[in-house]
Design a protein around this motif. Sequence first.
Motif, PDB file in Angstrom:
ATOM      1  N   PHE A 185       1.070  43.462  -8.971  1.00  6.19           N
ATOM      2  CA  PHE A 185       2.006  43.485  -7.849  1.00  6.19           C
ATOM      3  C   PHE A 185       3.375  42.514  -8.259  1.00  6.19           C
ATOM      4  CE2 PHE A 185       3.018  41.510  -3.705  1.00  6.19           C
ATOM      5  CZ  PHE A 185       3.711  42.611  -3.108  1.00  6.19           C
ATOM      6  N   PHE A 186       2.819  41.194  -8.541  1.00  5.56           N
ATOM      7  CA  PHE A 186       4.073  40.509  -8.761  1.00  5.56           C
ATOM      8  C   PHE A 186       5.010  40.633 -10.012  1.00  5.56           C
ATOM      9  CE2 PHE A 186       5.775  36.625 -11.212  1.00  5.56           C
ATOM     10  CZ  PHE A 186       6.358  36.355 -10.301  1.00  5.56           C
ATOM     11  N   LEU A 187       4.287  41.257 -10.919  1.00  2.00           N
ATOM     12  CA  LEU A 187       5.197  41.485 -12.137  1.00  2.00           C
ATOM     13  C   LEU A 187       5.973  42.906 -11.710  1.00  2.00           C
ATOM     14  CD1 LEU A 187       2.547  41.312 -15.203  1.00  2.00           C
ATOM     15  CD2 LEU A 187       4.432  39.672 -14.776  1.00  2.00           C
ATOM     16  N   TYR A 188       5.517  43.646 -11.035  1.00  2.00           N
ATOM     17  CA  TYR A 188       6.539  44.700 -10.470  1.00  2.00           C
ATOM     18  C   TYR A 188       7.620  44.209  -9.789  1.00  2.00           C
ATOM     19  CZ  TYR A 188       7.664  48.935  -7.981  1.00  2.00           C
ATOM     20  OH  TYR A 188       8.560  50.368  -7.591  1.00  2.00           O
ATOM     21  N   GLY A 189       7.311  43.479  -8.848  1.00  2.00           N
ATOM     22  CA  GLY A 189       8.298  42.830  -8.103  1.00  2.00           C
ATOM     23  C   GLY A 189       9.369  42.125  -8.922  1.00  2.00           C
ATOM     24  N   GLY A 190       8.836  41.406  -9.878  1.00  3.07           N
ATOM     25  CA  GLY A 190       9.673  40.489 -10.877  1.00  3.07           C
ATOM     26  C   GLY A 190      10.749  41.357 -11.636  1.00  3.07           C
ATOM     27  N   PHE A 191      10.340  42.517 -12.265  1.00  3.95           N
ATOM     28  CA  PHE A 191      11.024  43.455 -12.977  1.00  3.95           C
ATOM     29  C   PHE A 191      11.729  44.257 -12.073  1.00  3.95           C
ATOM     30  CE2 PHE A 191       7.571  42.740 -16.298  1.00  3.95           C
ATOM     31  CZ  PHE A 191       8.593  42.217 -17.255  1.00  3.95           C
ATOM     32  N   ASN A 192      11.334  44.544 -10.931  1.00  9.06           N
ATOM     33  CA  ASN A 192      12.112  45.529 -10.046  1.00  9.06           C
ATOM     34  C   ASN A 192      13.222  44.828  -9.062  1.00  9.06           C
ATOM     35  OD1 ASN A 192      11.328  48.433 -10.974  1.00  9.06           O
ATOM     36  ND2 ASN A 192       9.543  47.313 -10.759  1.00  9.06           N
ATOM     37  N   TYR A 193      12.764  43.666  -8.559  1.00  8.47           N
ATOM     38  CA  TYR A 193      13.323  43.060  -7.531  1.00  8.47           C
ATOM     39  C   TYR A 193      13.770  41.641  -7.804  1.00  8.47           C
ATOM     40  CZ  TYR A 193      11.350  46.991  -5.250  1.00  8.47           C
ATOM     41  OH  TYR A 193      11.064  48.340  -4.724  1.00  8.47           O
ATOM     42  N   GLY A 194      13.460  41.248  -9.116  1.00 11.05           N
ATOM     43  CA  GLY A 194      13.923  39.545  -9.420  1.00 11.05           C
ATOM     44  C   GLY A 194      13.165  38.792  -8.739  1.00 11.05           C
ATOM     45  N   TRP A 195      11.823  39.015  -8.450  1.00  7.37           N
ATOM     46  CA  TRP A 195      10.928  38.043  -7.763  1.00  7.37           C
ATOM     47  C   TRP A 195      10.914  36.696  -8.755  1.00  7.37           C
ATOM     48  CZ3 TRP A 195       6.401  41.112  -5.321  1.00  7.37           C
ATOM     49  CH2 TRP A 195       6.921  41.881  -4.356  1.00  7.37           C
ATOM     50  N   GLY A 196      10.743  35.491  -8.072  1.00  2.01           N
ATOM     51  CA  GLY A 196      10.394  34.375  -8.615  1.00  2.01           C
ATOM     52  C   GLY A 196       9.338  33.537  -8.146  1.00  2.01           C
ATOM     53  N   ILE A 197       9.457  32.121  -8.149  1.00  2.00           N
ATOM     54  CA  ILE A 197       8.551  31.254  -7.883  1.00  2.00           C
ATOM     55  C   ILE A 197       8.176  31.506  -6.486  1.00  2.00           C
ATOM     56  CG2 ILE A 197       7.948  28.827  -7.329  1.00  2.00           C
ATOM     57  CD1 ILE A 197       9.537  28.205  -9.992  1.00  2.00           C
ATOM     58  N   THR A 198       9.016  31.757  -5.724  1.00  2.00           N
ATOM     59  CA  THR A 198       8.685  31.869  -3.948  1.00  2.00           C
ATOM     60  C   THR A 198       7.701  32.878  -4.028  1.00  2.00           C
ATOM     61  OG1 THR A 198      10.865  30.821  -3.518  1.00  2.00           O
ATOM     62  CG2 THR A 198       9.652  32.263  -1.877  1.00  2.00           C
ATOM     63  N   GLU A 199       7.988  34.193  -4.658  1.00  2.00           N
ATOM     64  CA  GLU A 199       7.165  35.347  -4.537  1.00  2.00           C
ATOM     65  C   GLU A 199       5.843  35.321  -5.055  1.00  2.00           C
ATOM     66  OE1 GLU A 199      11.374  36.339  -3.396  1.00  2.00           O
ATOM     67  OE2 GLU A 199      10.345  35.463  -5.231  1.00  2.00           O
ATOM     68  N   LEU A 200       6.026  34.382  -6.138  1.00  8.60           N
ATOM     69  CA  LEU A 200       4.618  34.162  -6.958  1.00  8.60           C
ATOM     70  C   LEU A 200       3.559  33.314  -5.915  1.00  8.60           C
ATOM     71  CD1 LEU A 200       2.593  34.226  -9.316  1.00  8.60           C
ATOM     72  CD2 LEU A 200       3.959  32.503 -10.295  1.00  8.60           C
ATOM     73  N   THR A 201       4.064  32.261  -5.489  1.00  3.62           N
ATOM     74  CA  THR A 201       3.319  31.573  -4.216  1.00  3.62           C
ATOM     75  C   THR A 201       2.850  32.428  -3.234  1.00  3.62           C
ATOM     76  OG1 THR A 201       5.016  29.740  -4.926  1.00  3.62           O
ATOM     77  CG2 THR A 201       3.458  29.476  -2.777  1.00  3.62           C
ATOM     78  N   ALA A 202       3.816  33.277  -2.550  1.00  3.84           N
ATOM     79  CA  ALA A 202       3.304  34.151  -1.699  1.00  3.84           C
ATOM     80  C   ALA A 202       2.082  35.073  -2.176  1.00  3.84           C
ATOM     81  CB  ALA A 202       4.384  35.157  -1.340  1.00  3.84           C
ATOM     82  N   THR A 203       2.155  35.647  -3.406  1.00  5.17           N
ATOM     83  CA  THR A 203       1.287  36.510  -3.895  1.00  5.17           C
ATOM     84  C   THR A 203      -0.062  35.784  -4.087  1.00  5.17           C
ATOM     85  OG1 THR A 203       2.993  37.692  -5.276  1.00  5.17           O
ATOM     86  CG2 THR A 203       0.665  37.798  -5.841  1.00  5.17           C
TER      87      THR A 203
END
Length: 466
Positions: free
Chosen positions: A268-286
């Motif tokens: 889920f995080f990798l999908y968001g990282g590649f498609n939406y530029g997710w970073g540390i904040t989103e990893l913490t939420a995940t």
Amino acid sequence: MTTPIKKKRPMPDVFIILFGFMLLVILASYVIPAGTYERTTSNGLTQVDAASFHFIDAVPLNVMDLFTAFHKGLVAASGLIFLILIVGGVLKVVESTSAMSAGIHRLIGLAKGSQTALVMIFCATFATLASVGVGANLAIAFIPIGLYLARSMKLDPVVGVAIIFLGSYAGFAAGVFDPTVTATGQSIAQLPLFSGVAFRLVIFVTFLVVTALYISRYAKRITADPSRSVMGADAFDTGANAQQASDVPPFLLVHKLVLLLFVVAFAFFLYGGFNYGWGITELTATFLMLGIATAALCRISPNEFIKRLMSGAAEVMYGALVVGVAAAIIVLLKQAMLIDTIVHAVTTSLGGYGKIMAMELLYVFNLAFNGIITSGTGQAAIVMPLMVPIGDMLEVTRQATFITFKLGDAVTNIVTPFSGTLMACLALSKVSYVEWFKFVLPLVAIWILLGAALVAIAVGINYGPF
């Protein structure tokens, strides 16, 4: 008469070491002239004008700057600090379900307990992920898996960190298809994106094999004699807390579902990282979502979930604060306007050397500079615009210039105390920086020599396409 026994002086705590570096920066602000380069932004990329360096009025630091830097460093590193606390807490929740323990023992059973095979599998997996842009920072999240593996093989926590962290940076050194550092460096050098891949694959294989063999050799040594561990024999799970073979939990359906949740969370995080530029904040939420989902699956009550979460966070608090203090050093260097001065002094001292020797000196500079500025893209933005004209004047191909930067950007990441990723991994594993330094120093030397040889080869063969 009896000879008095000299007490062995203990190694200084890592906080003492970092405070010493902060004092050095304060003193340097009175000795080293402040300077700056002009920077321009194009397509979202900040670049340095190599001809724009000029000295500015000194910015001497005082005692108040020294102590306010702690707060500023903690604020600057707050995202990573919070990530460490949440990861430590959530993984404590996952650990309490016995899913990792059961899964690792299942893997060991499939590998028939072969240390070398398991080390190679884990190192190769994380090296591959890092080489294609799945940031080495994500190694933080997988450290507990490495620790479970090391514990199951009756090895010390250093091995658990090494197979994940060193494996990741072995792949990062090559950056085969890294969409961040490799893409940034090559774009600044005006090279075709991901060109020169064959030579980077050679770097990938070389660093991976050497690293896996180094870890395997250490593992065999401490298996034969636990006292040879850099952490001492006490680092092993012995006594009442040791998990006996008969205590290994069976690999039940609930364990498989917990591990599946772990995989789904990362996907889920990798999908968001590649498609939406997710970073540390989103990893913490995940991770927070992973913890809550695990608690629901295993029927852990809300109060018990919070209790386990806080217990895990408490265990990694020391390392989380180390990350903030390390960031305080960078705060002081920026405040004193010393970083650009250091870059300028080194890059202008390479005249009069042959092209191979000049590039080797540039490689050494990158090693030292990366020990302070551990951000690959940040270092690329500062150094590559300076290296490209130097390489051009030396008639070195731009691809060779880029690989000189890339190798210099990789090696010291595994030892510098300024690396938030390293400090976070050590915090999660409860390995002190001094213990890690003793273990990894020979490998750092090997990596440095390998990098120097590869730089010489790249320059010597006119590594292309340009």
